[in-house]
Enzyme design. Structure first.
Site, PDB file in Angstrom:
ATOM      1  CD1 TRP A 185      58.883  33.790  53.444  1.00 62.59           C
ATOM      2  CD2 TRP A 185      59.709  32.485  55.082  1.00 62.59           C
ATOM      3  NE1 TRP A 185      58.389  32.518  53.265  1.00 62.59           N
ATOM      4  CE2 TRP A 185      58.880  31.699  54.251  1.00 62.59           C
ATOM      5  CE3 TRP A 185      60.329  31.887  56.174  1.00 62.59           C
ATOM      6  CZ2 TRP A 185      58.661  30.345  54.487  1.00 62.59           C
ATOM      7  CZ3 TRP A 185      60.117  30.538  56.408  1.00 62.59           C
ATOM      8  CH2 TRP A 185      59.291  29.776  55.568  1.00 62.59           C
ATOM      9  CD  GLU A 226      62.053  35.596  51.400  1.00 61.56           C
ATOM     10  OE1 GLU A 226      62.461  35.776  52.564  1.00 61.56           O
ATOM     11  OE2 GLU A 226      62.555  34.771  50.623  1.00 61.56           O
ATOM     12  CE  LYS A 228      58.727  28.739  50.108  1.00 64.25           C
ATOM     13  NZ  LYS A 228      59.508  28.200  51.231  1.00 64.25           N
ATOM     14  CG  ASP A 259      63.866  33.236  47.701  1.00 62.84           C
ATOM     15  OD1 ASP A 259      64.140  32.493  46.735  1.00 62.84           O
ATOM     16  OD2 ASP A 259      64.268  33.025  48.860  1.00 62.84           O
ATOM     17  CG  HIS A 262      60.220  32.215  47.578  1.00 64.38           C
ATOM     18  ND1 HIS A 262      59.999  32.978  48.696  1.00 64.38           N
ATOM     19  CD2 HIS A 262      61.049  31.228  47.973  1.00 64.38           C
ATOM     20  CE1 HIS A 262      60.683  32.483  49.708  1.00 64.38           C
ATOM     21  NE2 HIS A 262      61.334  31.423  49.294  1.00 64.38           N
ATOM     22  CG  HIS A 286      66.241  36.205  50.040  1.00 68.13           C
ATOM     23  ND1 HIS A 286      65.510  35.541  51.005  1.00 68.13           N
ATOM     24  CD2 HIS A 286      66.969  37.143  50.687  1.00 68.13           C
ATOM     25  CE1 HIS A 286      65.778  36.068  52.188  1.00 68.13           C
ATOM     26  NE2 HIS A 286      66.644  37.050  52.021  1.00 68.13           N
ATOM     27  CG  ASP A 294      65.341  22.739  47.546  1.00 71.23           C
ATOM     28  OD1 ASP A 294      64.935  22.924  48.696  1.00 71.23           O
ATOM     29  OD2 ASP A 294      66.428  23.183  47.132  1.00 71.23           O
ATOM     30  CG  ASP A 296      65.839  27.473  49.786  1.00 72.46           C
ATOM     31  OD1 ASP A 296      66.046  28.689  49.730  1.00 72.46           O
ATOM     32  OD2 ASP A 296      64.750  26.973  50.125  1.00 72.46           O
ATOM     33  CG  ASP A 326      67.183  32.182  51.233  1.00 75.90           C
ATOM     34  OD1 ASP A 326      67.745  31.332  51.954  1.00 75.90           O
ATOM     35  OD2 ASP A 326      65.950  32.383  51.264  1.00 75.90           O
TER      36      ASP A 326
HETATM   37  C1  RNT Z   1      61.930  30.711  52.937  1.00 78.52           C
HETATM   38  C2  RNT Z   1      62.515  32.037  52.633  1.00 78.52           C
HETATM   39  C3  RNT Z   1      63.388  32.603  53.699  1.00 78.52           C
HETATM   40  C4  RNT Z   1      64.314  31.577  54.310  1.00 78.52           C
HETATM   41  C5  RNT Z   1      65.337  32.163  55.259  1.00 78.52           C
HETATM   42  C6  RNT Z   1      65.991  31.105  56.082  1.00 78.52           C
HETATM   43  O1  RNT Z   1      61.259  30.176  51.891  1.00 78.52           O
HETATM   44  O2  RNT Z   1      63.200  31.993  51.424  1.00 78.52           O
HETATM   45  O3  RNT Z   1      64.075  33.695  53.197  1.00 78.52           O
HETATM   46  O4  RNT Z   1      64.990  30.854  53.339  1.00 78.52           O
HETATM   47  O5  RNT Z   1      64.787  33.152  55.995  1.00 78.52           O
HETATM   48 ZN    ZN Z   2      64.351  33.742  50.868  1.00 75.72          ZN
END
Ligand code: RNT
Ligand code: ZN
Length: 420
Positions: A185, A226, A228, A259, A262, A286, A294, A296, A326
């Site tokens: 990523w 990955e 986003k 993810d 994302h 993820h 956010d 995460d 993640d």
């Molecule tokens: C970032 C990605 C990535 C990170 C990690 C720390 O938007 O999700 O995977 O969260 O690599």
């Molecule tokens: Zn991620």
């Protein structure tokens, strides 16, 4: 616990009445490893102590006391979390968690030796390892571009980092006897409307092709990329968008990492799984939770999580989907954050494994009334009783009793860590 067993037996009967074999479901759950992301343990800090800001659009909020300050503390915290989670799992490391013995080793000089202690620990605990190059928190990433940078020298540095990380991942896979997924990523993107959306993508394609050129044995190592939609500071354009990496992964046959934080707020990765798996042999997840800006937050047992778990299980994709977490939350006990998210993901997988066949049968027969009726009636099946039994049989705390253990550990261990 006697009451757990008695309740379990009643639950088993209830599921059996709908044609579900609870024992089979538990056997299947036991072989679904989840990759715990090491970076929840120290707010994506790592051990380089370079003084560089995290950057890359990654933001960790909160200052809950007791975060791991050293590799040994981080491993001890992971040990604690793993002791509260049933089953055997994996640990997902980032390049910035290298152990360089006080020496300054830049990202383009990392080697498997810098992960020797992580590997020894994983072997000792029979844990699989996964890996990530770190394309943030570094002076050469400070302007927000890495592999798609206009400066060939900067790209070269980050290509070398990627090449080395794949070697490290392969060493991890070989040592642990289970393929390591090394996931790429990068943060590259623009805050404001770019004048040229194409050049950075051409550069990224070339950089990735240089990184993935050496072939590594699939029994030790798998590559993932990955995408986003946007990040903080890259609101208008992300070089590695979904379409970019979908095309890349299909043409180069790498894994695609989906993810769940994302995408657009109402866009779920659940529906993407069976689409991309028509064209890719394997993918990485993820599992995260987006909240407004956010991406995460700690994973909770919401509909989105259940939909993701169900897609993996109901389509028989367990062998082709690598399950990872993640998120990073520094506002609560970090060991609890791992435990809550992982246990939630497992319960969602268990719910899916216990799904009565009548739902799919109704659909296949064209009876959508029954499909909806059973989807809704089965929401109140006694999942908790089965989960409690699984925890008891795996010798981990049953129900909420893990929390008392986290609180005791916080008083006795975490509270003694001086705040930096
Ligand atoms: C970032 C990605 C990535 C990170 C990690 C720390 O938007 O999700 O995977 O969260 O690599
Ligand atoms: Zn991620």
């Amino acid at each position: 616990m006697k009451s757990v067993n008695a309740t379990f037996q009643l639950a088993e009967e209830r599921y059996a009445s709908l044609g579900v074999n609870v024992r089979t479901a538990l056997e299947q759950l036991a072989v679904l490893p989840i990759s715990l992301h090491c970076w929840q343990g120290d707010d994506v800090g790592g051990f380089e102590h370079s003084g560089s800001e995290l950057g890359g659009g990654l933001a960790v909020t909160g200052n809950y006391p007791g975060k791991a300050r050293t590799p040994a503390e981080l491993r001890a915290d992971l040990d604690k979390a793993l002791s509260l989670i049933p089953g055997r799992h994996r640990v997902n490391l980032h390049a910035c968690y290298a152990e360089t013995d006080g020496q300054k080793v830049d990202r383009d000089a990392l080697e498997p030796a810098h992960f020797e202690q992580w590997i020894a620990w994983a072997q000792e605990h029979q844990l699989g390892l996964d890996f990530n190059p770190t394309y943030f928190a570094h002076p050469k990433a400070a302007d927000g571009f890495t592999l798609a940078h206009r400066d060939a020298g900067i790209r070269k540095f980050w290509i070398e980092h990627g090449l080395r990380c794949r070697k490290i991942g392969a060493a991890m896979g070989k040592a642990t006897g289970s393929p390591c997924v090394t996931n790429f990523w990068i943060p590259d993107g623009w805050k404001d409307t770019p004048a040229d959306r194409s050049t950075p993508r051409e550069l990224l394609t070339d950089s990735l092709d240089a990184i993935f050129k050496p072939t590594l044995p699939a029994k030790y190592h798998l590559d993932a990329v990955e995408p986003k939609l946007f990040g903080i500071g890259s609101e208008s354009y992300v070089v590695g968008s979904h379409e970019f990496y979908l095309g890349y992964a299909i043409t180069r046959q790498t894994l695609l990492c989906l993810d769940s934080g994302h995408y657009h707020p109402t866009e779920s990765i659940a529906d993407k799984i069976s689409s991309v798996l028509q064209f890719l042999p394997e993918i990485l997840l993820h599992v995260s939770r987006g909240v407004r800006w956010d991406s995460d937050h700690v994973v909770t047992g919401n509909d989105d999580l259940h939909a993701i778990a169900r897609e993996v299980v109901a389509n028989g994709y367990a062998e082709r989907v690598h399950l990872g977490l993640d998120y990073f939350d520094a506002s609560i006990n970090r060991i609890a954050a791992w435990t809550i998210g992982t246990r939630n993901f497992q319960r969602a997988l268990l719910t899916a494994l216990l799904e009565p066949p009548v739902i799919r049968l109704a659909e296949a027969a064209g009876d959508t009334t029954s499909r909806l009726a059973f989807q809704e009636e089965t929401r109140t099946l006694p999942l908790g009783a089965v989960w409690d039994q699984y925890c008891a049989e795996n010798d981990v705390p049953v129900r909420e009793s893990w929390l008392a253990e986290v609180k005791r550990h916080e008083r006795e261990v975490l509270a003694k860590r001086a705040t930096a």
